[in-house]
Design an enzyme around this catalytic site. Structure first.
Site, PDB file in Angstrom:
ATOM      1  N   ASP A 190       0.851  -1.187   0.000  1.00  0.00           N
ATOM      2  CA  ASP A 190       0.000   0.000   0.000  1.00  0.00           C
ATOM      3  C   ASP A 190       0.895   1.248   0.000  1.00  0.00           C
ATOM      4  O   ASP A 190       2.090   1.158   0.303  1.00  0.00           O
ATOM      5  CB  ASP A 190      -0.862  -0.056   1.266  1.00  0.00           C
ATOM      6  CG  ASP A 190      -1.686   1.191   1.483  1.00  0.00           C
ATOM      7  OD1 ASP A 190      -2.339   1.642   0.533  1.00  0.00           O
ATOM      8  OD2 ASP A 190      -1.663   1.718   2.614  1.00  0.00           O
ATOM      9  N   ASP A 223      -0.416   5.105   0.904  1.00  0.00           N
ATOM     10  CA  ASP A 223      -0.727   6.123   1.904  1.00  0.00           C
ATOM     11  C   ASP A 223      -0.657   5.554   3.315  1.00  0.00           C
ATOM     12  O   ASP A 223      -1.269   4.521   3.611  1.00  0.00           O
ATOM     13  CB  ASP A 223      -2.122   6.692   1.644  1.00  0.00           C
ATOM     14  CG  ASP A 223      -2.196   7.468   0.345  1.00  0.00           C
ATOM     15  OD1 ASP A 223      -2.443   8.680   0.400  1.00  0.00           O
ATOM     16  OD2 ASP A 223      -1.984   6.856  -0.726  1.00  0.00           O
ATOM     17  N   SER A 256      -2.203   1.221  -4.842  1.00  0.00           N
ATOM     18  CA  SER A 256      -2.757   2.225  -3.944  1.00  0.00           C
ATOM     19  C   SER A 256      -4.189   2.576  -4.291  1.00  0.00           C
ATOM     20  O   SER A 256      -4.542   2.714  -5.466  1.00  0.00           O
ATOM     21  CB  SER A 256      -1.888   3.500  -4.018  1.00  0.00           C
ATOM     22  OG  SER A 256      -2.478   4.557  -3.296  1.00  0.00           O
ATOM     23  N   ARG A 267     -15.487  11.761  -1.562  1.00  0.00           N
ATOM     24  CA  ARG A 267     -14.411  12.697  -1.216  1.00  0.00           C
ATOM     25  C   ARG A 267     -13.896  13.434  -2.449  1.00  0.00           C
ATOM     26  O   ARG A 267     -13.668  14.646  -2.413  1.00  0.00           O
ATOM     27  CB  ARG A 267     -13.275  11.949  -0.516  1.00  0.00           C
ATOM     28  CG  ARG A 267     -13.584  11.556   0.925  1.00  0.00           C
ATOM     29  CD  ARG A 267     -12.491  10.698   1.512  1.00  0.00           C
ATOM     30  NE  ARG A 267     -12.476   9.370   0.897  1.00  0.00           N
ATOM     31  CZ  ARG A 267     -11.472   8.512   0.989  1.00  0.00           C
ATOM     32  NH1 ARG A 267     -10.368   8.850   1.639  1.00  0.00           N
ATOM     33  NH2 ARG A 267     -11.554   7.327   0.428  1.00  0.00           N
TER      34      ARG A 267
END
Length: 294
Positions: free
Chosen positions: A83, A85, A172, A128
């Site tokens: 991953d 972040d 990601s 978002r």
């Protein structure tokens, strides 16, 4: 046979090794010899049975010490899927990007809930990104330059593994505009991430479909295992959020890195104290053999 690797952020003494061996014996794990990987920092304890019991008696037993229990077979990995972040970098890019739009608290709350597994990841991402509609595209490059920092140990982990012929893939749920330069800086072979749509120099508030999420991460792990012709046991996956759980569970060694509780509780291995070089110690690789620069 199994190995319990103790990796100490604050140091280990010979007495700690004796205490750990005693704990394994009392739990019926049939301990054998121990071997320092790096003295006072990381040690391997060999034992013959019951890895679940070994985890129970060793995890949390020594201050600021991570414990990774695994079979000795296929300990050196041939594939890393990671991953980005809060794993390979220290921030959540979408939260930092939102700061340039003046809405970081609003978006960060949703990010945190999604990473805890409380929201559907794809729906939460769409929601978002929609709030970022109209943001100047230049904010992406500013965010990358001003906010994105590489996680301690990431460069040593990836470059050391690649030097040993390991395939390293960054996958990601974030965005290509961050993942691609981050992957290049750290040294990954490949980066896979979501594409933010931009028109006339501004974010449209949309992300290209299909969204890279949990299913993509697991599928990437499976595809890379098949492409390299390796056993699943020879794979390593690492992440911190709920959308990493599928690949963490499927990997030979799945690691929750400074993770949300839902991930830390479900993963067979967790790093709570050390940095990403703990994953080199987990493979028995001493500091003298790490590669930290090109």
């Amino acid at each position: 046979m199994f190995t319990a690797t103790l990796i100490a952020a604050g140091g280990l003494a010979a007495g700690d090794i004796s205490a750990a061996t005693d704990r394994l014996a009392q739990a019926g794990c049939a301990p054998g010899p121990s071997r320092w990987i790096d003295e006072a920092v990381a040690v391997d304890l060999i034992f013959a049975r019951d890895p679940d019991a070994a985890r129970r008696v060793l995890e949390g037993a020594f201050a600021r010490t991570d414990v990774i229990v695994q079979p000795r077979v296929a300990r050196a990995k041939a594939l890393l899927v990671a991953d980005m972040d809060s794993t390979m970098i220290t921030v959540e890019c979408i939260d930092e990007l939102a700061d340039y739009a003046g809405i970081k608290p609003q978006i960060a709350a949703v990010t945190d809930a999604a990473m805890r597994g409380e929201l559907d990841f794809a729906a939460a991402l769409d929601a978002r990104v929609a709030l970022l509609a109209g943001l100047d595209e230049g904010a992406i490059d500013r965010c990358l330059a001003e906010r994105v920092a590489i996680m301690p140990g990431a460069v040593a982990l990836v470059r050391t593994m690649r030097a040993r012929g390991v395939r390293c893939v960054l996958v990601s749920g974030g965005f290509t505009r961050f993942a691609e330069p981050v992957a290049a800086q750290i040294g990954f072979d490949l980066a896979i991430a979501n594409v933010l749509e931009v028109a006339d120099g501004r974010l449209t508030g949309r992300v290209a479909k299909p969204i890279v999420g949990s299913d993509t991460k697991r599928a990437t792990l499976d595809r890379e295992i098949a492409a390299r012709g390796i056993a699943p046991a020879a794979s390593l996956a690492v992440g911190d959020g709920a959308n990493d759980l599928a690949m963490i569970r499927a990997a030979g060694l799945g690691v929750a890195y400074h993770a949300k509780p839902i991930v830390a509780d479900a993963a067979a291995a967790r790093i709570d104290h050390g940095d990403l070089t703990a994953l080199l110690y987990a493979q028995g690789i001493a500091r003298r053999d790490w590669i930290t620069a090109e």
